[in-house]
Design an enzyme around this catalytic site. Structure first.
Site, PDB file in Angstrom:
ATOM      1  CE1 TYR A   1      -3.473  -2.517   0.045  1.00 48.95           C
ATOM      2  CE2 TYR A   1      -3.926  -2.003   2.336  1.00 48.95           C
ATOM      3  CZ  TYR A   1      -4.231  -2.692   1.182  1.00 48.95           C
ATOM      4  OH  TYR A   1      -5.296  -3.552   1.158  1.00 48.95           O
TER       5      TYR A   1
ATOM      6  CE  LYS B   1      -6.252  -6.316   0.584  1.00 48.91           C
ATOM      7  NZ  LYS B   1      -6.606  -6.145   1.998  1.00 48.91           N
TER       8      LYS B   1
END
Length: 251
Positions: free
Chosen positions: A116, A149
Site C-alpha cells: 500500500y 495485494k
C-alpha cells in the site's frame, strides 16, 4: 469496525462467515485466529497477518504482532505482511518482511504481501494512481511474495518519469480492467497471484462491478473485509456468493 454488525465482535463469526461463503482463505491478526483455530481447524486455510496498525497511529508504519512460530502453531497456510512504499519507514518494513518471509518459506508457508503506497511524496490521489499501484505490486514481487495485494488503480498518473513512459508507450489504462491487466503484468508477467482490496464500504453493485473488472483484467481475486463483515450475515453471504460467481465465470 464492528458496531454496524455487532455479531462481528466475536472472532468465530468471521471464521464461520468465510467458511459458509466458501471462500479460499481467511486472513486475520494473531488474536482472532487464536480465538478460533481449535474450533475451526481444517475447515478453511488461514493467513496470519504478522504486522498491524490502528486508527490512532500517526506514522506510516506497522508493528510486528505475530511470528512464523505463531502461524505454524495455529495451522496457518501463509503469513501476511503490509509494506508502505514511499513511507519514511519503508526500508525497515521491507527488512522485517525479508526475515519473516525467509523463515516462513523454510517452514513451507506461503507469503502474502499487502503493498500500500503512502508517505510524504504521495497525496491521496497518488496512493492509488495507475503507475504507483503497478510499481507497488512489482516491489512486492521483488521482495518474494507469492500472493500480492494492492488497491484497484485509478486512471491518475503520479510520478513524472512514469507519466512520460506511460504516455509515450501508450500503456492502456482506459478502464479498470486494462489497469488491472497492467498491474498483473507488473508482477512477473502474471507469475505471481495478484488480489485486490475491497476498499472503503460501498454498495453491492459497485463491488460486483469492481470484481468483474478485476476478473476481466486477469486478477486472481478480492480480499474483502468491512464490505462483508459490516453487513448482516445474510446480506454478506449473498454478496460473497455473487462475487464468487464472477470469479468462476470464464474470463
Amino acid at each position: 469496525s464492528f458496531a454496524p454488525n455487532p455479531a462481528g465482535y466475536d472472532p468465530h463469526y468471521h471464521y464461520q462467515l468465510a467458511i459458509d461463503a466458501g471462500l479460499s482463505a481467511y486472513a486475520a491478526p494473531l488474536g482472532p485466529l487464536e480465538a478460533g483455530a481449535d474450533t475451526f481447524a481444517g475447515q478453511i486455510p488461514t493467513i496470519l497477518k504478522v504486522n498491524s496498525s490502528n486508527s490512532l497511529s500517526t506514522t506510516k508504519d506497522q508493528a510486528v504482532t505475530g511470528s512464523v512460530a505463531d502461524a505454524l502453531r495455529l495451522g496457518c497456510s501463509a503469513i501476511g505482511f503490509t509494506i508502505y512504499p514511499s513511507s519514511e519507514y519503508q526500508f525497515e518494513m521491507m527488512e522485517e518482511l525479508r526475515e519473516l518471509a525467509e523463515e516462513a518459506k523454510s517452514a513451507g508457508l506461503a507469503v502474502v504481501v499487502w503493498s500500500y503506497p503512502r508517505g510524504p511524496m504521495l497525496d491521496k490521489t497518488g496512493e492509488t494512481a495507475f503507475d504507483i499501484c503497478a510499481y507497488a505490486a512489482h516491489m512486492a514481487a521483488l521482495l518474494g511474495a507469492h500472493i500480492i495485494k494492492v488497491k484497484p488503480p485509478t486512471d491518475a498518473l503520479s510520478l513524472d518519469a512514469a507519466k512520460k513512459v506511460y504516455i509515450d508507450r501508450k500503456i492502456d489504462g482506459k478502464d479498470l480492467a486494462a489497469r488491472i491487466k497492467h498491474v498483473v503484468q507488473s508482477c512477473f508477467n502474471g507469475r505471481r497471484l495478484v488480489v485486490f482490496s475491497g476498499g472503503e464500504a460501498k454498495g453491492a453493485d459497485a463491488l460486483l462491478d469492481e470484481a468483474r473488472a478485476i476478473h476481466a483484467g486477469g486478477g486472481n481475486g478480492s480480499i474483502v473485509g468491512r464490505n462483508a463483515f459490516q453487513r448482516p450475515k445474510e446480506d454478506a453471504l449473498k454478496l460473497l456468493a455473487s462475487m464468487i460467481e464472477v470469479y468462476k465465470t470464464k474470463a
